[in-house]
Design an enzyme around this catalytic site. Structure first.
Site, PDB file in Angstrom:
ATOM      1  N   HIS A   1       0.797  -1.227   0.000  1.00 56.43           N
ATOM      2  CA  HIS A   1       0.000   0.000   0.000  1.00 56.43           C
ATOM      3  C   HIS A   1       0.831   1.279   0.000  1.00 56.43           C
ATOM      4  CE1 HIS A   1      -3.463  -2.340  -0.362  1.00 56.43           C
ATOM      5  NE2 HIS A   1      -3.261  -2.973   0.784  1.00 56.43           N
TER       6      HIS A   1
ATOM      7  N   ARG B   1       0.192  -8.193  -8.333  1.00 53.49           N
ATOM      8  CA  ARG B   1      -1.126  -8.582  -8.839  1.00 53.49           C
ATOM      9  C   ARG B   1      -1.127  -8.551 -10.360  1.00 53.49           C
ATOM     10  NH1 ARG B   1      -5.280  -8.131  -4.546  1.00 53.49           N
ATOM     11  NH2 ARG B   1      -6.733  -8.633  -6.214  1.00 53.49           N
TER      12      ARG B   1
ATOM     13  N   GLU C   1       4.084 -12.555  -2.958  1.00 52.03           N
ATOM     14  CA  GLU C   1       2.711 -13.085  -3.064  1.00 52.03           C
ATOM     15  C   GLU C   1       2.280 -12.991  -4.511  1.00 52.03           C
ATOM     16  OE1 GLU C   1      -0.039 -10.945  -0.698  1.00 52.03           O
ATOM     17  OE2 GLU C   1       0.950 -11.437   1.158  1.00 52.03           O
TER      18      GLU C   1
ATOM     19  N   GLU D   1      -0.168 -20.257   4.939  1.00 51.10           N
ATOM     20  CA  GLU D   1      -0.477 -19.000   5.616  1.00 51.10           C
ATOM     21  C   GLU D   1      -1.973 -19.012   5.884  1.00 51.10           C
ATOM     22  OE1 GLU D   1       0.893 -15.287   3.913  1.00 51.10           O
ATOM     23  OE2 GLU D   1      -0.585 -14.159   5.082  1.00 51.10           O
TER      24      GLU D   1
HETATM   25  N1  PXP Z   1      -1.206 -12.232   3.625  1.00 53.46           N
HETATM   26  C1  PXP Z   1      -1.724 -12.349   2.386  1.00 53.46           C
HETATM   27  C2  PXP Z   1      -1.597 -13.668   1.694  1.00 53.46           C
HETATM   28  C3  PXP Z   1      -2.322 -11.263   1.742  1.00 53.46           C
HETATM   29  O1  PXP Z   1      -2.819 -11.407   0.498  1.00 53.46           O
HETATM   30  C4  PXP Z   1      -2.374 -10.029   2.409  1.00 53.46           C
HETATM   31  C5  PXP Z   1      -2.988  -8.847   1.735  1.00 53.46           C
HETATM   32  O2  PXP Z   1      -2.259  -8.529   0.606  1.00 53.46           O
HETATM   33  C6  PXP Z   1      -1.800  -9.947   3.689  1.00 53.46           C
HETATM   34  C7  PXP Z   1      -1.254 -11.059   4.281  1.00 53.46           C
HETATM   35  C8  PXP Z   1      -1.756  -8.647   4.446  1.00 53.46           C
HETATM   36  O3  PXP Z   1      -3.029  -8.250   4.786  1.00 53.46           O
HETATM   37  P1  PXP Z   1      -3.234  -6.795   5.384  1.00 53.46           P
HETATM   38  O4  PXP Z   1      -2.798  -5.827   4.336  1.00 53.46           O
HETATM   39  O5  PXP Z   1      -4.685  -6.749   5.680  1.00 53.46           O
HETATM   40  O6  PXP Z   1      -2.368  -6.700   6.616  1.00 53.46           O
END
Ligand code: PXP
Length: 244
Positions: free
Chosen positions: A14, A49, A74, A155
């Site tokens: 973010h 993404r 990710e 996870e």
């Molecule tokens: N873990 C995974 C697999 C995610 O997709 C995300 C969001 O991108 C997060 C953790 C982190 O989530 P948050 O931004 O709500 O802390």
């Protein structure tokens, strides 16, 4: 007391969201990652993404060069993403479900849906020395299936807990899935929707080795700076773990 150090990986997506709002070069998620590491993060997480709405390819390559801890990439299980991961060679890949229209990752990966496709990617990534974590709902069937697919880790999706932190059921589901995963020999991680206010009960689950936290850190950084936001989360995790 749960003595083992629980790793805190900071998701810097973010920071890139703010940059992409203007399609410019600031704020730089790579610079943010360095500050997070200096503030005690054990790893950096970034989600590339399909629509490149926040993290872009260049960020991933720059992170791979600059991260001194470890990089957790990710991504969806697509041919394009697997090729990128094989070029970037992060420490870990976390496979997540992805739909273009969703605001964030909603729900875990249904690891029973395309087992052959998952095994193919897991095998290729692991052969390149990359650990593979599967982002799943805290559900016994998903944990067992993840083990059967040969994943390195799971996870556990903490979203339901995060939305209902005082309900016992979501927390119990996380506790049971974490214990089962560890018993089956999987490394157990957790994340999604965690904040300083709700992280304690998840941090206190002994089998959970790693938390991935993003939105709350970046949101809090607006008020106190990203280094302080990381340290504040670390304190909340350690306090909860020490009190168990
Ligand atoms: N873990 C995974 C697999 C995610 O997709 C995300 C969001 O991108 C997060 C953790 C982190 O989530 P948050 O931004 O709500 O802390």
């Amino acid at each position: 007391m749960t003595n083992s150090h629980q790793r805190l990986y900071i998701n810097i997506d973010h920071v890139a969201t703010v940059r992409q709002a203007r399609r410019t070069v600031e704020p730089d998620p790579v610079a943010a990652a360095t500050i997070c590491e200096e503030a005690g993060a054990d790893g950096i997480t970034a989600h590339l993404r399909e629509d490149r709405r926040h993290i872009i390819d260049d960020d991933v390559y720059r992170l791979a060069r600059s991260v001194k801890t470890v990089l957790n990439l990710e991504m969806a299980n697509t041919a394009e993403m697997v090729e990128i991961a094989l070029r970037v060679r992060p420490y870990q890949v976390t496979l997540v479900p992805e739909r273009r229209e969703e605001i964030t990752t909603e729900g875990g990966l249904d690891v029973t849906r395309d087992p052959a496709g998952l095994v193919a990617s897991i095998t290729r990534l692991q052969a390149a020395g990359i650990g593979v974590s599967l982002f799943i709902d805290p559900d016994e069937r998903m944990v067992r299936a993840s083990r059967d697919l040969g994943a390195t880790a799971v996870e556990l999706h903490t979203g339901t807990y995060a939305h209902h932190p005082t309900d016992e059921m979501p927390l119990r589901a996380l506790q049971a899935a974490a214990a089962l995963g560890a018993t089956l020999g999987l490394h157990v991680h957790a994340g999604h929707g965690l904040t300083v206010a709700n992280v304690g009960r998840v941090a206190a689950i002994p089998a959970i080795e790693e938390l991935n936290i993003g939105h709350a850190i970046v949101g809090r950084a607006i008020f106190i700076g990203i280094a302080a936001a990381v340290r504040e989360m670390r304190v909340a995790m350690d306090a909860a773990r020490a009190s168990t």
